[in-house]
Write a protein that holds these residues in place. Sequence first.
Motif, PDB file in Angstrom:
ATOM      1  N   MET A 151       0.794  -1.231   0.000  1.00 35.35           N
ATOM      2  CA  MET A 151       0.000   0.000   0.000  1.00 35.35           C
ATOM      3  C   MET A 151       0.828   1.283   0.000  1.00 35.35           C
ATOM      4  SD  MET A 151      -3.308  -0.948   2.365  1.00 35.35           S
ATOM      5  CE  MET A 151      -4.600  -2.025   1.719  1.00 35.35           C
ATOM      6  N   PRO A 152       1.979   1.351   0.671  1.00 41.92           N
ATOM      7  CA  PRO A 152       2.747   2.604   0.625  1.00 41.92           C
ATOM      8  C   PRO A 152       3.414   2.875  -0.724  1.00 41.92           C
ATOM      9  CG  PRO A 152       3.280   1.343   2.606  1.00 41.92           C
ATOM     10  CD  PRO A 152       2.517   0.424   1.695  1.00 41.92           C
ATOM     11  N   TYR A 153       3.454   1.886  -1.615  1.00 41.67           N
ATOM     12  CA  TYR A 153       4.292   2.014  -2.803  1.00 41.67           C
ATOM     13  C   TYR A 153       3.532   2.010  -4.132  1.00 41.67           C
ATOM     14  CZ  TYR A 153       8.006   1.085   0.533  1.00 41.67           C
ATOM     15  OH  TYR A 153       8.857   1.157   1.609  1.00 41.67           O
ATOM     16  N   MET A 154       2.247   1.649  -4.126  1.00 41.31           N
ATOM     17  CA  MET A 154       1.531   1.572  -5.396  1.00 41.31           C
ATOM     18  C   MET A 154       0.036   1.671  -5.163  1.00 41.31           C
ATOM     19  SD  MET A 154       2.467  -2.452  -6.068  1.00 41.31           S
ATOM     20  CE  MET A 154       2.001  -2.374  -7.789  1.00 41.31           C
ATOM     21  N   ASN A 155      -0.713   1.759  -6.254  1.00 40.83           N
ATOM     22  CA  ASN A 155      -2.167   1.863  -6.164  1.00 40.83           C
ATOM     23  C   ASN A 155      -2.762   0.476  -5.912  1.00 40.83           C
ATOM     24  OD1 ASN A 155      -4.691   3.157  -6.238  1.00 40.83           O
ATOM     25  ND2 ASN A 155      -4.971   2.595  -8.384  1.00 40.83           N
ATOM     26  N   VAL A 156      -3.126   0.228  -4.654  1.00 43.34           N
ATOM     27  CA  VAL A 156      -3.677  -1.056  -4.243  1.00 43.34           C
ATOM     28  C   VAL A 156      -5.171  -0.893  -3.999  1.00 43.34           C
ATOM     29  CG1 VAL A 156      -3.661  -2.844  -2.456  1.00 43.34           C
ATOM     30  CG2 VAL A 156      -1.508  -1.798  -3.201  1.00 43.34           C
ATOM     31  N   LYS A 157      -5.973  -1.760  -4.603  1.00 40.42           N
ATOM     32  CA  LYS A 157      -7.421  -1.741  -4.413  1.00 40.42           C
ATOM     33  C   LYS A 157      -7.892  -3.117  -3.964  1.00 40.42           C
ATOM     34  CE  LYS A 157      -8.154   2.526  -5.791  1.00 40.42           C
ATOM     35  NZ  LYS A 157      -8.612   3.562  -4.824  1.00 40.42           N
ATOM     36  N   LEU A 158      -8.778  -3.124  -2.969  1.00 39.81           N
ATOM     37  CA  LEU A 158      -9.367  -4.368  -2.476  1.00 39.81           C
ATOM     38  C   LEU A 158     -10.819  -4.449  -2.925  1.00 39.81           C
ATOM     39  CD1 LEU A 158      -6.814  -4.204  -0.701  1.00 39.81           C
ATOM     40  CD2 LEU A 158      -8.208  -5.017   1.221  1.00 39.81           C
ATOM     41  N   VAL A 159     -11.207  -5.620  -3.417  1.00 39.88           N
ATOM     42  CA  VAL A 159     -12.572  -5.859  -3.865  1.00 39.88           C
ATOM     43  C   VAL A 159     -13.056  -7.163  -3.237  1.00 39.88           C
ATOM     44  CG1 VAL A 159     -14.078  -6.277  -5.860  1.00 39.88           C
ATOM     45  CG2 VAL A 159     -12.184  -4.646  -6.038  1.00 39.88           C
ATOM     46  N   GLY A 160     -14.271  -7.156  -2.742  1.00 40.14           N
ATOM     47  CA  GLY A 160     -14.839  -8.371  -2.163  1.00 40.14           C
ATOM     48  C   GLY A 160     -15.459  -8.092  -0.817  1.00 40.14           C
ATOM     49  N   ASP A 161     -14.879  -8.666   0.240  1.00 37.35           N
ATOM     50  CA  ASP A 161     -15.403  -8.511   1.591  1.00 37.35           C
ATOM     51  C   ASP A 161     -14.251  -8.171   2.540  1.00 37.35           C
ATOM     52  OD1 ASP A 161     -17.164  -8.457   3.699  1.00 37.35           O
ATOM     53  OD2 ASP A 161     -17.701 -10.588   3.616  1.00 37.35           O
ATOM     54  N   THR A 162     -14.594  -7.739   3.755  1.00 41.41           N
ATOM     55  CA  THR A 162     -13.589  -7.412   4.765  1.00 41.41           C
ATOM     56  C   THR A 162     -12.762  -8.643   5.116  1.00 41.41           C
ATOM     57  OG1 THR A 162     -15.002  -5.684   5.693  1.00 41.41           O
ATOM     58  CG2 THR A 162     -13.241  -6.527   7.099  1.00 41.41           C
ATOM     59  N   THR A 163     -11.456  -8.463   5.233  1.00 42.77           N
ATOM     60  CA  THR A 163     -10.571  -9.582   5.517  1.00 42.77           C
ATOM     61  C   THR A 163     -10.760 -10.082   6.951  1.00 42.77           C
ATOM     62  OG1 THR A 163      -8.746  -8.178   6.265  1.00 42.77           O
ATOM     63  CG2 THR A 163      -8.874  -8.661   3.894  1.00 42.77           C
ATOM     64  N   TYR A 164     -10.103 -11.185   7.273  1.00 47.10           N
ATOM     65  CA  TYR A 164     -10.269 -11.849   8.566  1.00 47.10           C
ATOM     66  C   TYR A 164      -9.812 -10.990   9.739  1.00 47.10           C
ATOM     67  CZ  TYR A 164      -9.715 -15.480  12.167  1.00 47.10           C
ATOM     68  OH  TYR A 164      -9.783 -16.207  13.327  1.00 47.10           O
ATOM     69  N   GLY A 165      -8.647 -10.358   9.610  1.00 50.39           N
ATOM     70  CA  GLY A 165      -8.105  -9.531  10.677  1.00 50.39           C
ATOM     71  C   GLY A 165      -7.090 -10.262  11.530  1.00 50.39           C
TER      72      GLY A 165
END
Length: 518
Positions: free
Chosen positions: A381-395
């Motif tokens: 995330m600090p270095y490129m355009n990151v996008k998440l699609v779907g559902d919230t991760t486990y944690g």
Amino acid sequence: MNKYFTLAVKVAIITVLGSAMLTACRKNDANRADNSTPTASSVVSDEDSLKYLMYRIMQVTYINGGRNKTTDLPTYLWYNQVPQLDPSSSNYASADNLLETMKSYSVSNGQVLDRYSFLDRTGSLSSSLQDGLSETFNKVSATGNYGMEVSYASDGSKSYLYIVYADKNSPAGRKGLNRGDEITAINGDTNLSYDGGSNVDKVTNAIYYSTSVTLKVKKAITGTVATYTLTSGSFNINPVLFDTVYTVNGQKTGYFVFYTFTNTFNTKGAATLTKSTLDALFSRFKSAGITNLIVDLRYNGGGSVTTAEYLDSAIAPAAAARKPMYYYKYNDKLTANLDGTGLEASVSFPSSTGGLSLNNVFFITSSHTASASELTLNNLMPYMNVKLVGDTTYGKPVGFITFNISKYDSTHTKQYLADLYAINFATENANRSGGYYKGIAPDEAANDYINVPWGYRTDDENLDKIFNYISTGSFGRTSANARVLTQSTTSLRAALPRSITSPKFNGMVDYRIGKRIQ
């Protein structure tokens, strides 16, 4: 490095002169006892031994009888929140009971943070993650598994049972079973509907804890029905379930489904199937000139941190070279003695990354996306355009350094007891972002239609929204898309999250420290 400050991954309990008194010691200091922790005066069973040393490693020190003055080095991340306990107390029927009690004290803002620590009494997890061999789930015999995961889905009125994925090398994969195939009968029993109780238990035991099963299956693409008999077995894990290159609005877009973080090198130092598969995959992506990448982690519960580092290094832009990838956070006592312990404070990207030039990297996530998967996407995330699609991760922003616990009886015979996986560290990315115990929310929510085979771009809502973003800069789903499978009249069926509990490992492990002291 001071030899008394190396991490003692292999810990022994020695019964001295036939007595039940326990002495935790190093091979070169076998006559020294450390009595700084509650001791059991009448430890007589393997379970007592396991309770004692598990507690000691987590709460007191991993150094066994070392001469160095600084021996107060507990390994548990939340050791200072756990009160002094007596591991020999009859309050704890087993080491697992004691561990559950200790975990209950890891509280922050009213939330118990440690949902993760556990004991592996078979040792199969270490072989699975380090050597890329299938994990054993069966409780009776070491027979591997079928190499597939199942889940319930619903069309809004009725539940259905589906295969969500199968490893290509597994007993299920070799029979041609794959994502989207519907299981209509197990061992002749057609009463499989979701009930949250006996039917779920029946399916769970048949799929994960048996050595042979007969399935009646309706194939996803053709709709044909056939019967398959599977025998559980061991296999070399192939973590890439599916891969391809799409052309989206004139842009080459790589896509692959990755279901576990097995090591890239095994315990003998040889490259694993995981490494050769990923090497070939990224070579194809580079040759194709992809400018966007989709990494499907919706069923990936994690594994080895070294493989997460490998993926990040292959994906990251050239500008990330030699910069921090992520930071470790240990408890205060380990942190104050890092120079002596051999523990690392951080991990950096290598001197050169994978050579891709990406506009975007998309991660498809779900509530099953955990630990090393979350580490991988957070690091980028600090270095490129990151996008998440779907559902919230486990944690799960925390990980393990495994401890192998064995005992030596009065005849000096070594007996394996368990591998201890208790949380030892947390991680943060280069921006010092971490602590996602409640998961990482997606940039765009999407349904997981598990009767859709891998790669069906118009019927997989995750893929369709990503393609729309690549084309238009917006995730909005295109209205022209069909709402049914291309080669079937079956309506789309969304997964029922957590409808079945899989025994597959969920977490991240750093095995490197153990390797340094072999």
